[in-house]
Design a protein around this motif. Structure first.
Motif, PDB file in Angstrom:
ATOM      1  N   TYR A   1       0.829  -1.219   0.000  1.00 59.02           N
ATOM      2  CA  TYR A   1       0.000   0.000   0.000  1.00 59.02           C
ATOM      3  C   TYR A   1       0.861   1.265   0.000  1.00 59.02           C
ATOM      4  N   ASP A   2       2.101   1.153   0.505  1.00 56.07           N
ATOM      5  CA  ASP A   2       3.001   2.308   0.462  1.00 56.07           C
ATOM      6  C   ASP A   2       3.301   2.707  -0.980  1.00 56.07           C
ATOM      7  N   ARG A   3       3.384   1.692  -1.867  1.00 57.07           N
ATOM      8  CA  ARG A   3       3.846   2.006  -3.229  1.00 57.07           C
ATOM      9  C   ARG A   3       2.736   1.947  -4.274  1.00 57.07           C
TER      10      ARG A   3
ATOM     11  N   ALA B   1       3.435  10.256  22.120  1.00 53.93           N
ATOM     12  CA  ALA B   1       2.858  11.591  22.298  1.00 53.93           C
ATOM     13  C   ALA B   1       3.903  12.665  22.078  1.00 53.93           C
ATOM     14  N   HIS B   2       3.417  13.864  21.932  1.00 48.14           N
ATOM     15  CA  HIS B   2       4.323  15.015  21.849  1.00 48.14           C
ATOM     16  C   HIS B   2       4.279  15.817  23.143  1.00 48.14           C
ATOM     17  N   ARG B   3       3.225  15.554  23.955  1.00 46.14           N
ATOM     18  CA  ARG B   3       3.099  16.309  25.200  1.00 46.14           C
ATOM     19  C   ARG B   3       3.693  15.504  26.350  1.00 46.14           C
TER      20      ARG B   3
ATOM     21  N   PRO C   1      11.079  14.117  18.617  1.00 46.66           N
ATOM     22  CA  PRO C   1      10.662  15.003  17.526  1.00 46.66           C
ATOM     23  C   PRO C   1       9.984  14.250  16.392  1.00 46.66           C
ATOM     24  N   THR C   2       9.275  14.991  15.593  1.00 45.74           N
ATOM     25  CA  THR C   2       8.575  14.379  14.467  1.00 45.74           C
ATOM     26  C   THR C   2       9.581  13.729  13.502  1.00 45.74           C
ATOM     27  N   GLY C   3       9.222  12.550  13.046  1.00 43.78           N
ATOM     28  CA  GLY C   3      10.104  11.823  12.124  1.00 43.78           C
ATOM     29  C   GLY C   3      11.212  11.063  12.828  1.00 43.78           C
ATOM     30  N   SER C   4      11.155  10.986  14.165  1.00 47.16           N
ATOM     31  CA  SER C   4      12.257  10.327  14.878  1.00 47.16           C
ATOM     32  C   SER C   4      12.103   8.807  14.893  1.00 47.16           C
ATOM     33  N   GLY C   5      10.942   8.300  14.435  1.00 43.97           N
ATOM     34  CA  GLY C   5      10.772   6.842  14.312  1.00 43.97           C
ATOM     35  C   GLY C   5       9.822   6.228  15.326  1.00 43.97           C
ATOM     36  N   LYS C   6       9.046   7.042  15.992  1.00 44.73           N
ATOM     37  CA  LYS C   6       8.147   6.537  17.051  1.00 44.73           C
ATOM     38  C   LYS C   6       7.090   5.587  16.470  1.00 44.73           C
ATOM     39  N   SER C   7       6.397   6.054  15.415  1.00 40.13           N
ATOM     40  CA  SER C   7       5.343   5.209  14.822  1.00 40.13           C
ATOM     41  C   SER C   7       5.959   3.950  14.221  1.00 40.13           C
ATOM     42  N   THR C   8       7.118   4.113  13.600  1.00 41.31           N
ATOM     43  CA  THR C   8       7.771   2.971  12.973  1.00 41.31           C
ATOM     44  C   THR C   8       8.058   1.889  14.012  1.00 41.31           C
ATOM     45  N   LEU C   9       8.496   2.341  15.189  1.00 43.02           N
ATOM     46  CA  LEU C   9       8.830   1.393  16.248  1.00 43.02           C
ATOM     47  C   LEU C   9       7.609   0.527  16.602  1.00 43.02           C
TER      48      LEU C   9
ATOM     49  N   PHE D   1       3.563  -4.768  11.126  1.00 40.08           N
ATOM     50  CA  PHE D   1       3.153  -4.125   9.870  1.00 40.08           C
ATOM     51  C   PHE D   1       4.354  -4.115   8.936  1.00 40.08           C
ATOM     52  N   TYR D   2       5.533  -4.057   9.542  1.00 34.86           N
ATOM     53  CA  TYR D   2       6.791  -4.228   8.819  1.00 34.86           C
ATOM     54  C   TYR D   2       7.659  -5.176   9.660  1.00 34.86           C
ATOM     55  N   ASP D   3       8.642  -5.802   9.006  1.00 33.30           N
ATOM     56  CA  ASP D   3       9.575  -6.650   9.750  1.00 33.30           C
ATOM     57  C   ASP D   3      10.907  -5.929   9.913  1.00 33.30           C
TER      58      ASP D   3
ATOM     59  N   ARG E   1      14.875  -0.206   8.045  1.00 34.74           N
ATOM     60  CA  ARG E   1      15.011   0.776   6.958  1.00 34.74           C
ATOM     61  C   ARG E   1      13.738   0.840   6.141  1.00 34.74           C
ATOM     62  N   TYR E   2      13.398   2.036   5.705  1.00 37.54           N
ATOM     63  CA  TYR E   2      12.404   2.189   4.630  1.00 37.54           C
ATOM     64  C   TYR E   2      13.240   2.387   3.385  1.00 37.54           C
ATOM     65  N   GLY E   3      13.324   1.407   2.533  1.00 33.58           N
ATOM     66  CA  GLY E   3      14.203   1.524   1.363  1.00 33.58           C
ATOM     67  C   GLY E   3      15.628   1.689   1.841  1.00 33.58           C
ATOM     68  N   ASP E   4      16.247   2.838   1.453  1.00 32.09           N
ATOM     69  CA  ASP E   4      17.642   3.078   1.846  1.00 32.09           C
ATOM     70  C   ASP E   4      17.734   3.843   3.159  1.00 32.09           C
ATOM     71  N   GLU E   5      16.598   4.374   3.627  1.00 32.65           N
ATOM     72  CA  GLU E   5      16.646   5.244   4.801  1.00 32.65           C
ATOM     73  C   GLU E   5      16.625   4.418   6.089  1.00 32.65           C
ATOM     74  N   LEU E   6      17.711   4.541   6.855  1.00 30.28           N
ATOM     75  CA  LEU E   6      17.770   3.835   8.137  1.00 30.28           C
ATOM     76  C   LEU E   6      16.916   4.615   9.134  1.00 30.28           C
ATOM     77  N   VAL E   7      15.816   4.028   9.561  1.00 33.38           N
ATOM     78  CA  VAL E   7      14.837   4.766  10.367  1.00 33.38           C
ATOM     79  C   VAL E   7      14.936   4.397  11.845  1.00 33.38           C
ATOM     80  N   LEU E   8      15.288   3.135  12.136  1.00 33.38           N
ATOM     81  CA  LEU E   8      15.492   2.726  13.531  1.00 33.38           C
ATOM     82  C   LEU E   8      16.876   2.110  13.657  1.00 33.38           C
TER      83      LEU E   8
HETATM   84  N1  LIG Z   1       5.774   4.289   4.692  1.00 39.65           N
HETATM   85  C1  LIG Z   1       6.940   4.927   4.719  1.00 39.65           C
HETATM   86  N2  LIG Z   1       7.770   4.814   3.673  1.00 39.65           N
HETATM   87  C2  LIG Z   1       8.972   5.446   3.677  1.00 39.65           C
HETATM   88  N3  LIG Z   1       9.425   6.202   4.696  1.00 39.65           N
HETATM   89  C3  LIG Z   1       8.631   6.352   5.766  1.00 39.65           C
HETATM   90  C4  LIG Z   1       7.341   5.721   5.835  1.00 39.65           C
HETATM   91  N4  LIG Z   1       6.786   6.046   7.007  1.00 39.65           N
HETATM   92  C5  LIG Z   1       7.671   6.833   7.648  1.00 39.65           C
HETATM   93  N5  LIG Z   1       8.770   7.010   6.910  1.00 39.65           N
HETATM   94  C6  LIG Z   1       9.967   7.771   7.301  1.00 39.65           C
HETATM   95  O1  LIG Z   1      10.469   7.181   8.490  1.00 39.65           O
HETATM   96  C7  LIG Z   1      10.902   8.170   9.391  1.00 39.65           C
HETATM   97  C8  LIG Z   1      10.204   7.951  10.748  1.00 39.65           C
HETATM   98  O2  LIG Z   1       8.818   8.123  10.588  1.00 39.65           O
HETATM   99  P1  LIG Z   1       7.797   7.878  11.786  1.00 39.65           P
HETATM  100  O3  LIG Z   1       6.442   8.018  11.246  1.00 39.65           O
HETATM  101  O4  LIG Z   1       8.149   6.638  12.477  1.00 39.65           O
HETATM  102  O5  LIG Z   1       8.156   9.115  12.732  1.00 39.65           O
HETATM  103  P2  LIG Z   1       7.394   9.610  14.025  1.00 39.65           P
HETATM  104  O6  LIG Z   1       8.432   9.797  15.047  1.00 39.65           O
HETATM  105  O7  LIG Z   1       6.264   8.735  14.360  1.00 39.65           O
HETATM  106  O8  LIG Z   1       6.877  11.028  13.522  1.00 39.65           O
HETATM  107  P3  LIG Z   1       5.569  11.836  13.971  1.00 39.65           P
HETATM  108  O9  LIG Z   1       5.826  12.301  15.351  1.00 39.65           O
HETATM  109  O10 LIG Z   1       5.561  12.974  13.027  1.00 39.65           O
HETATM  110  O11 LIG Z   1       4.432  10.924  13.854  1.00 39.65           O
HETATM  111  C9  LIG Z   1      10.586   9.500   8.755  1.00 39.65           C
HETATM  112  O12 LIG Z   1      11.776   9.999   8.213  1.00 39.65           O
HETATM  113  C10 LIG Z   1       9.624   9.190   7.652  1.00 39.65           C
HETATM  114  O13 LIG Z   1       9.839  10.034   6.569  1.00 39.65           O
END
Ligand SMILES: Nc1ncnc2c1ncn2[C@@H]1O[C@H](COP(=O)(O)OP(=O)(O)OP(=O)(O)O)[C@@H](O)[C@H]1O
Length: 584
Positions: free
Chosen positions: A107-109, A526-528, A368-376, A383-385, A343-350
């Protein structure tokens, strides 16, 4: 041929019906020869030989043949329609199942519009092929063969003269097939793009309006629409080159027949009756030729569409159930991350994430936003391995759990809240459809949603629009929260779930969580600071790493990132903004 083999896999089940349908079509093709033959007999025997007693029986046969043809044709059309509907029903069901098996990677692509194009336009092309094209090809081919057979039986030299143009027609039909095929792939690809633009615009119409970008969007659509028109015209241009020639060749046949046949009648080598039979059979040669163009068109369309449907059906999810799954009914709620990287593709996220959680503990994740919280937490639900390291639930690698059992035991409220266009009750009970209204109301009370729901004119029966249109952001979040609470899972995951809820309501929800979900493992992103400060473990994330961890007091004493965030939210701002909270 591959697409035909593929669709045969589905039709095979109905092969008896198909056989009878084709047998009836064959019989009708034979019947189509009868009336032209009898017309010739009437001329030669009744009119020239004066055997008037034959007139009524012959006319009777003609009426009977005409009637039978209509009834039999109607019957096999019905058979083919039933086969096609059953086939499409099966394929559509499988497609829908596959869409549910496919994972976040897919669904991402993939664009929704592309999926919709496959589910609608492409499926229609496959249906049309099975309902109409198959028997039309068979019908036209057999009529052509029988007509030629009858012509050779009656008068071989004239039949040969009629055949003179046939190789040219065959060659042209082949050329047409060859050149038109890429245009159909282009048309269906463009149709998918057009669908995507429409679908995105409908979903995002509020953003379009908020930014007054209607003209821009209309222009964007016009470009795709014009491209769609152009691709159709490209295809039509190829048609226009060949169809008139195919049509003219069909006309040439009539001229050959009148010219050569007329001379033969004058010479006495052909009777007038035979000429009339030839004349009546001419449609049986020209019609298949005319139809050949359309049928080639339909077959090409079918091939282009079948390839797309098949490709989707053959797309394999990357996240699958292990061959041997751990069999446990309910999870306790242990969670361990051991050196996890992703990694998402080439981007090391965690990067090298490690922490341990006991059942009943609450984990706050901040950063901070984009720090990888949701990914974790996406890794926790599989949802991902992870690319390396291990995510364990109840001391077992998540990859060894039954995927559906694992997720059934987790109640996740995602950041991007989705509500179905259903009643509020239906939305809350989504994870637990057999829940009573009382249970639904209890969950809503815990999520601080009951009060506002009760004030709605239709209460829990209120139908909410697509994606929850008609509710405020905070109301949507609380309904989603009630949905998670009702599910009664061992692990609760709340991804930024109270960001749109006022502080007072948030506090009430937190107290409810503490009082009612003591034995559940809870993740709160959370952010708060206020949302996480009571947690047993707070993970502070930055650039995909845990940079601080501990309890609220410990983190404050560290005087690091967490402390600074607290200062920003309460400290200096306290003085300037009379204690009003600011979201980082
Ligand atoms: N489906 C995806 N495909 C590619 N990259 C992604 C995808 N989802 C998130 N990313 C990238 O992974 C990194 C972490 O995203 P993530 O959503 O985990 O951050 P977050 O800490 O939850 O941010 P927020 O606080 O804004 O929700 C970001 O750089 C984002 O661009």
């Amino acid at each position: 041929m591959h697409s035909i083999r593929w669709v045969w896999g589905y039709i095979r089940k109905y092969r008896v019906g198909l056989f009878f349908g084709l047998a009836m079509a064959l019989f009708v093709s034979v019947l189509n020869m009868v009336n032209p033959y009898i017309s010739g007999m009437i001329i030669d025997k009744v009119i020239y030989d004066n055997q008037t007693e034959l007139l009524w029986p012959l006319l009777g046969i003609m009426v009977g043949v005409t009637f039978s043809k209509t009834v039999i044709r109607y019957s096999y059309q019905l058979i083919f329609e039933r086969i096609s509907q059953s086939t499409i029903f099966k394929i559509r069901g499988k497609l829908y199942d596959r869409l549910h098996q496919l994972d976040f990677h897919f669904y991402d692509r993939t664009k929704t519009g592309d999926i919709m194009a496959r589910m609608t336009g492409d499926m229609e092309a496959v249906r049309h092929f099975t309902a109409w094209v198959i028997y039309m090809i068979f019908e036209n081919a057999t009529i052509l063969l029988f007509a030629l057979g009858l012509m050779f039986y009656i008068h071989p030299p004239l039949a040969l003269a009629m055949l003179a143009v046939t190789p040219i027609i065959g060659f042209l039909a082949f050329r047409l097939t060859y050149s038109v095929r890429p245009t159909f792939s282009a048309i269906r690809g463009q149709f998918a793009r057009l669908n995507s633009v429409v679908q995105e615009n409908i979903s995002g119409n509020r953003v379009v309006k908020a930014f007054a970008k209607e003209d821009y969007e209309i222009e964007k659509f016009s470009v795709e629409n014009a491209a769609f028109k152009e691709k159709n015209l490209n295809s039509a241009r190829i048609w226009e080159r060949y169809l008139p020639v195919l049509d003219s060749l069909a006309g040439v046949l009539t001229i050959i027949m009148i010219l050569v046949g007329g001379i033969m009648v004058i010479n006495g080598s052909l009777t007038v009756g035979q000429l009339v039979t030839f004349n009546s059979l001419i449609w049986a040669l020209t019609n298949p030729m005319r139809m050949a163009g359309w049928l080639i068109n339909d077959v090409q369309r079918f091939i282009a569409s079948a390839e797309q449907v098949e490709e989707l059906l053959n797309t394999e999810p990357e996240i699958v159930n292990p061959p041997e799954v751990v069999k446990v009914k309910e999870l306790k709620g242990f969670v361990d991350f051991n050196d996890v990287s992703f990694r998402y593709g080439d981007e090391l996220v965690l990067k090298d994430i490690s922490f341990n959680v006991l059942p009943g503990q609450t984990v706050g994740i901040i950063g901070p936003t984009g720090s990888g919280k949701s990914t974790l937490i996406n890794l926790l639900s599989r949802f991902y391995d992870s690319d390396s390291g291990e995510v364990r639930v109840d001391k077992t690698n998540v990859k060894d759990w039954n995927l559906y059992k694992l997720r059934e035991n987790m109640a996740t409220v995602m950041q991007d809240i989705f509500l179905f266009s259903d009643t509020i009750e239906g939305n809350i009970a989504y994870g637990n459809p057999h829940a009573t209204l009382e249970a639904v109301q209890e969950a809503a009370k815990r999520a601080e949603a009951h009060e506002f729901i009760s004030k709605l004119p239709e209460g829990y029966d209120t139908i909410i629009g697509e994606r929850g249109v008609g509710l405020s952001g905070g109301q949507r979040q609380r309904i989603a929260l009630a949905r998670a609470f009702l599910k009664d899972s061992s692990i609760i995951i709340l991804d930024d779930t109270t960001s749109s809820v006022d502080m007072e309501t948030e506090l009430k929800i937190q107290n409810t969580l503490k009082a009612n979900f003591k034995d559940k493992t809870c993740f709160i992103i959370a952010h708060r600071i206020s949302s996480v400060k009571e947690a047993d473990l707070i993970l502070v994330m930055q650039d995909g790493m845990i940079i601080e961890h501990g309890k609220h007091d410990e983190l404050i004493n560290k005087k690091g990132y967490y402390y600074n965030v607290l200062q920003n939210q309460y400290g200096n701002f306290d003085e300037q903004h009379q204690g009003k909270e600011v979201i980082i």
